[in-house]
Design a protein around this motif. Structure first.
Motif, PDB file in Angstrom:
ATOM      1  N   PHE A  12      44.569  45.075  52.568  1.00  0.00           N
ATOM      2  CA  PHE A  12      45.629  44.068  52.753  1.00  0.00           C
ATOM      3  C   PHE A  12      46.142  43.587  51.399  1.00  0.00           C
ATOM      4  O   PHE A  12      47.356  43.511  51.173  1.00  0.00           O
ATOM      5  CB  PHE A  12      45.079  42.895  53.575  1.00  0.00           C
ATOM      6  N   ARG A  13      45.219  43.283  50.485  1.00  0.00           N
ATOM      7  CA  ARG A  13      45.631  42.806  49.160  1.00  0.00           C
ATOM      8  C   ARG A  13      46.344  43.907  48.364  1.00  0.00           C
ATOM      9  O   ARG A  13      47.306  43.647  47.637  1.00  0.00           O
ATOM     10  CB  ARG A  13      44.415  42.306  48.364  1.00  0.00           C
ATOM     11  N   GLN A  14      45.860  45.138  48.486  1.00  0.00           N
ATOM     12  CA  GLN A  14      46.446  46.235  47.722  1.00  0.00           C
ATOM     13  C   GLN A  14      47.891  46.517  48.122  1.00  0.00           C
ATOM     14  O   GLN A  14      48.679  46.991  47.298  1.00  0.00           O
ATOM     15  CB  GLN A  14      45.607  47.500  47.892  1.00  0.00           C
ATOM     16  N   THR A  15      48.253  46.235  49.375  1.00  0.00           N
ATOM     17  CA  THR A  15      49.652  46.435  49.759  1.00  0.00           C
ATOM     18  C   THR A  15      50.573  45.562  48.919  1.00  0.00           C
ATOM     19  O   THR A  15      51.713  45.940  48.647  1.00  0.00           O
ATOM     20  CB  THR A  15      49.884  46.110  51.246  1.00  0.00           C
ATOM     21  N   ASN A  37      41.265  46.165  42.818  1.00  0.00           N
ATOM     22  CA  ASN A  37      40.801  45.368  43.962  1.00  0.00           C
ATOM     23  C   ASN A  37      41.777  44.251  44.315  1.00  0.00           C
ATOM     24  O   ASN A  37      41.563  43.540  45.298  1.00  0.00           O
ATOM     25  CB  ASN A  37      39.422  44.783  43.679  1.00  0.00           C
ATOM     26  N   ALA A  38      42.811  44.089  43.494  1.00  0.00           N
ATOM     27  CA  ALA A  38      43.874  43.117  43.755  1.00  0.00           C
ATOM     28  C   ALA A  38      43.336  41.714  44.022  1.00  0.00           C
ATOM     29  O   ALA A  38      43.710  41.059  44.993  1.00  0.00           O
ATOM     30  CB  ALA A  38      44.756  43.585  44.915  1.00  0.00           C
ATOM     31  N   PHE A  39      42.461  41.238  43.133  1.00  0.00           N
ATOM     32  CA  PHE A  39      42.006  39.851  43.243  1.00  0.00           C
ATOM     33  C   PHE A  39      43.163  38.889  43.000  1.00  0.00           C
ATOM     34  O   PHE A  39      43.192  37.771  43.513  1.00  0.00           O
ATOM     35  CB  PHE A  39      40.896  39.564  42.232  1.00  0.00           C
ATOM     36  N   ALA A  40      44.100  39.311  42.183  1.00  0.00           N
ATOM     37  CA  ALA A  40      45.356  38.605  41.957  1.00  0.00           C
ATOM     38  C   ALA A  40      46.398  39.689  41.725  1.00  0.00           C
ATOM     39  O   ALA A  40      46.062  40.820  41.361  1.00  0.00           O
ATOM     40  CB  ALA A  40      45.266  37.671  40.760  1.00  0.00           C
ATOM     41  N   VAL A  41      47.672  39.365  41.916  1.00  0.00           N
ATOM     42  CA  VAL A  41      48.733  40.360  41.768  1.00  0.00           C
ATOM     43  C   VAL A  41      49.661  39.938  40.634  1.00  0.00           C
ATOM     44  O   VAL A  41      50.250  38.850  40.684  1.00  0.00           O
ATOM     45  CB  VAL A  41      49.532  40.505  43.075  1.00  0.00           C
ATOM     46  N   PRO A  42      49.807  40.757  39.586  1.00  0.00           N
ATOM     47  CA  PRO A  42      50.716  40.417  38.488  1.00  0.00           C
ATOM     48  C   PRO A  42      52.131  40.190  39.004  1.00  0.00           C
ATOM     49  O   PRO A  42      52.642  40.981  39.818  1.00  0.00           O
ATOM     50  CB  PRO A  42      50.651  41.652  37.576  1.00  0.00           C
ATOM     51  N   ALA A  43      52.759  39.108  38.554  1.00  0.00           N
ATOM     52  CA  ALA A  43      54.097  38.757  39.029  1.00  0.00           C
ATOM     53  C   ALA A  43      55.163  39.084  37.990  1.00  0.00           C
ATOM     54  O   ALA A  43      56.094  39.837  38.264  1.00  0.00           O
ATOM     55  CB  ALA A  43      54.148  37.282  39.398  1.00  0.00           C
ATOM     56  N   MET A  44      55.050  38.526  36.785  1.00  0.00           N
ATOM     57  CA  MET A  44      56.108  38.767  35.797  1.00  0.00           C
ATOM     58  C   MET A  44      55.690  38.293  34.418  1.00  0.00           C
ATOM     59  O   MET A  44      54.725  37.538  34.249  1.00  0.00           O
ATOM     60  CB  MET A  44      57.391  38.051  36.191  1.00  0.00           C
ATOM     61  N   TYR A  45      56.432  38.754  33.413  1.00  0.00           N
ATOM     62  CA  TYR A  45      56.491  38.121  32.106  1.00  0.00           C
ATOM     63  C   TYR A  45      57.808  37.356  32.074  1.00  0.00           C
ATOM     64  O   TYR A  45      58.774  37.749  32.728  1.00  0.00           O
ATOM     65  CB  TYR A  45      56.497  39.148  30.972  1.00  0.00           C
ATOM     66  N   GLN A  46      57.859  36.285  31.313  1.00  0.00           N
ATOM     67  CA  GLN A  46      59.067  35.458  31.307  1.00  0.00           C
ATOM     68  C   GLN A  46      59.772  35.531  29.963  1.00  0.00           C
ATOM     69  O   GLN A  46      59.237  35.112  28.942  1.00  0.00           O
ATOM     70  CB  GLN A  46      58.727  34.006  31.631  1.00  0.00           C
ATOM     71  N   GLN A  47      60.965  36.110  29.963  1.00  0.00           N
ATOM     72  CA  GLN A  47      61.842  36.048  28.806  1.00  0.00           C
ATOM     73  C   GLN A  47      63.255  35.808  29.325  1.00  0.00           C
ATOM     74  O   GLN A  47      63.972  36.727  29.678  1.00  0.00           O
ATOM     75  CB  GLN A  47      61.796  37.315  27.950  1.00  0.00           C
ATOM     76  N   MET A  48      63.630  34.552  29.367  1.00  0.00           N
ATOM     77  CA  MET A  48      64.907  34.159  29.928  1.00  0.00           C
ATOM     78  C   MET A  48      66.026  34.388  28.912  1.00  0.00           C
ATOM     79  O   MET A  48      65.796  34.851  27.794  1.00  0.00           O
ATOM     80  CB  MET A  48      64.850  32.684  30.359  1.00  0.00           C
TER      81      MET A  48
END
Length: 584
Positions: free
Chosen positions: A291-294, A523-534
């Motif tokens: 489920f997490r890996q999806t 194991n997808a304990f957390a999922v990377p979202a982004m780096y921020q450079q506006m």
């Protein structure tokens, strides 16, 4: 804080350590003991720049004792000293045994006890820190506020710890480049050049006014009227400006400073419903690896990246947990490249997320639905995501995320619920365990992967996300649903501890951390979202600012070049090229 108080060490425009209040530093035993030589002539000053006292090595001992004294600082910011400095944990635990009345009565004894058991020695103008084990990165900690100095004379003048807690800008003492000569809550704060600042060669502003505003829309209006000199732009503002060649700012769009934060989607493994009962459906689902890996392999975040940089959205693509640029191997290989190689991910291409895999996601989704249905989970699994009420910008972003989940994973699999809190997400949402996910950015406090991966280890109260967001530490019963999850977390923790034990060979250390991080992401304990450079409009040159992927020095207004007309896109690019050419 970084403008008003100075640390032992600073960083330069490339993030390299340079002298601060300490003019020399080093270790002769591989990081077990660190010596810092305090420069002469540093002064504590009052709000108006009046001299109060000389700053000495003793002030760093006072500061560390304050950090480690449970009754003085309410246990704030203790984790790094406790994890690194000999005797720090023992002293902290001793202060916890004292009642409030005993703590006040034993001020002198507390100081004596501190000197007796904490690994900090003073020899004239030399500070000597003794670490629990070899800490080859301890000098990067010397930029951070947990090792800041504190004047005992100021504490005495204010009347003790209780009064120091209510200290304001008018009665505090300063050692940094500026003093705060005005503070109006919710409106503005004014920094004024410290006339007795130790770094006489530094280029400082006479005054700096920082406006407190409720949105980037208001900030943009202030920039247009000439009231502020720097503003980050929203997606709509960038689109409006970039599509109109006659717009006054068309030629002035510049890249914002790359944030030192790596943003992640953090799961709550111990979620409650709003009535306080466990959210069994979510908790069972999120404990399932497939489920997490999806989420990792299936969420197409392109439109999420556009929210912070529509001109170059894939500048925000993040496939890792640690922020890129934190550390490098001896041959110049950047650490997250080691993680990429460990995971077998393709290199970034700027056109499509390299971790996306439709076939793999479809197989994982099928697997997760079969396994979880057998455990009684009903689909779609509901995701409760909380945002601040009344903030249109975050609502727009949340709606983008809602659409991403629908299109990427399917409405038959998950349902994304946007919920609101009134004033404090910590008190109203996170502490009651109501969130399914939280999107947070972590910026390193010091230059080592341990500061990232250590926040996710199991069974460690100082692991920030484990203890405060994922609540994995609360999961102790190995039920059928979470047995695999706990086993994986414990294995990951062993890998992190093994990497941290490697202190004499940094290349081997970083490779071991990369292995641990790859395991965590697989194991997808957390999922990377982004780096921020506006995208920004700027009247000061970003390449002239301190720039490190750790610590808090990047916000210091010191030696910054300016252009009262604002920098054009072309000028900013030329400055960046020149800066890159000068890198060692």
């Amino acid at each position: 804080m970084t403008n008003l108080l100075d640390p032992l060490l600073e960083v330069d425009t490339y993030g390299e350590l340079v002298p601060g209040i300490a003019e020399e530093w080093g270790t002769e035993d591989g990081g077990l003991t660190w010596t810092f030589k305090i420069r002469d002539g540093v002064k504590w000053v009052g709000m108006n720049g009046e001299e109060k006292a000389a700053l000495t090595a003793e002030d760093f001992a006072t500061g560390l004792e304050w950090i480690l004294n449970f009754h003085k600082n309410d246990s704030s910011n203790t984790s790094m000293p406790i994890e690194m400095i000999k005797g720090a944990e023992e002293y902290y635990e001793w202060t916890k045994t004292l009642s409030a009345e005993e703590a006040k009565a034993l001020t002198a004894e507390a100081g004596s006890k501190f000197r007796e058991i904490v690994g900090l020695e003073i020899d004239g103008n030399k500070l000597v820190y003794k670490c629990i084990t070899e800490k080859p990165y301890f000098d990067t900690v010397a930029t951070y506020n947990c090792l800041y100095p504190l004047s005992q004379q100021m504490v005495d003048e204010l009347g003790g710890a209780d009064n120091v807690r209510s200290m304001n800008n008018e009665n505090m003492w300063y050692s940094g480049a500026y003093t705060m000569t005005q503070y109006i809550q919710g409106n503005e704060k004014v920094f004024t050049k410290n006339p007795l600042y130790w770094d006489k060669a530094a280029s400082l502003f006479d005054t700096i006014t920082i406006k407190m505003v409720e949105s980037l829309d208001v900030a943009y209006q202030l920039y247009q009227s000439g009231e502020i000199d720097y503003v980050q732009l929203t997606e709509s503002q960038v689109n409006t400006i970039s599509k109109d060649k006659n717009h006054q700012f068309y030629n002035y769009l510049v890249p914002d400073v790359l944030s030192k934060y790596s943003f992640q989607i953090h799961f709550n493994f111990n979620k409650n419903k709003e009535d306080g009962t466990p959210d069994t459906n979510w908790n069972t689902a999120i404990a399932n690896k497939a489920f997490r890996q999806t989420w990792y392999y299936g969420l197409n975040l392109e439109n999420y990246y556009k929210r912070q940089n529509p001109l170059d959205p894939y500048i925000g693509e993040n496939n890792f947990y640690t922020m890129k640029g934190l550390v490098y191997t001896s041959d110049g290989t950047e650490y997250t490249e080691l993680v990429r190689q460990e995971m077998g991910l393709p290199e970034l291409n700027g056109k499509k997320m390299v971790r996306l895999d439709e076939a793999k996601t479809a197989a994982l989704k099928k697997q997760a639905m079969e396994e979880l249905t057998a455990l009684g989970v009903t689909f779609p699994v509901e995701i409760d995501y909380y945002i601040a009420a009344g903030n249109q910008t975050v609502l727009d972003t949340a709606n983008v995320l809602k659409q991403i989940f629908s299109e990427s994973l399917g409405d038959d699999f998950v349902k994304f619920n946007i919920k609101t809190y009134v004033s404090s997400i910590r008190k109203e949402v996170v502490q009651p365990h109501l969130h399914s996910i939280a999107i947070n950015g972590w910026g390193a406090d010091y230059g080592d992967p341990q500061n990232y991966l250590g926040q996710e280890t199991y069974g460690n109260d100082n692991a920030y996300y484990s203890a405060n967001y994922s609540y994995i530490n609360d999961i102790t019963e190995e039920t059928e649903a979470n047995k695999e999850l706990l086993a994986a977390y414990k294995e990951f923790t062993k890998l992190v501890e093994a990497a941290d034990a490697i202190t004499t060979d940094l290349d081997a250390r970083y490779k071991a951390y990369a292995k641990a991080e790859a395991y965590m992401l697989e194991n997808a304990f957390a999922v990377p979202a982004m780096y921020q450079q506006m995208v920004a409009l700027a009247k000061y040159d970003n390449t002239s600012k301190m720039n490190a992927m750790f610590g808090i020095q990047n916000e210091k207004f010191k030696n910054i070049r300016t252009n009262s007309d604002g920098y054009t896109t072309e000028e900013a690019a030329a400055l960046q090229d020149a800066h890159n050419a000068g890198k060692k």
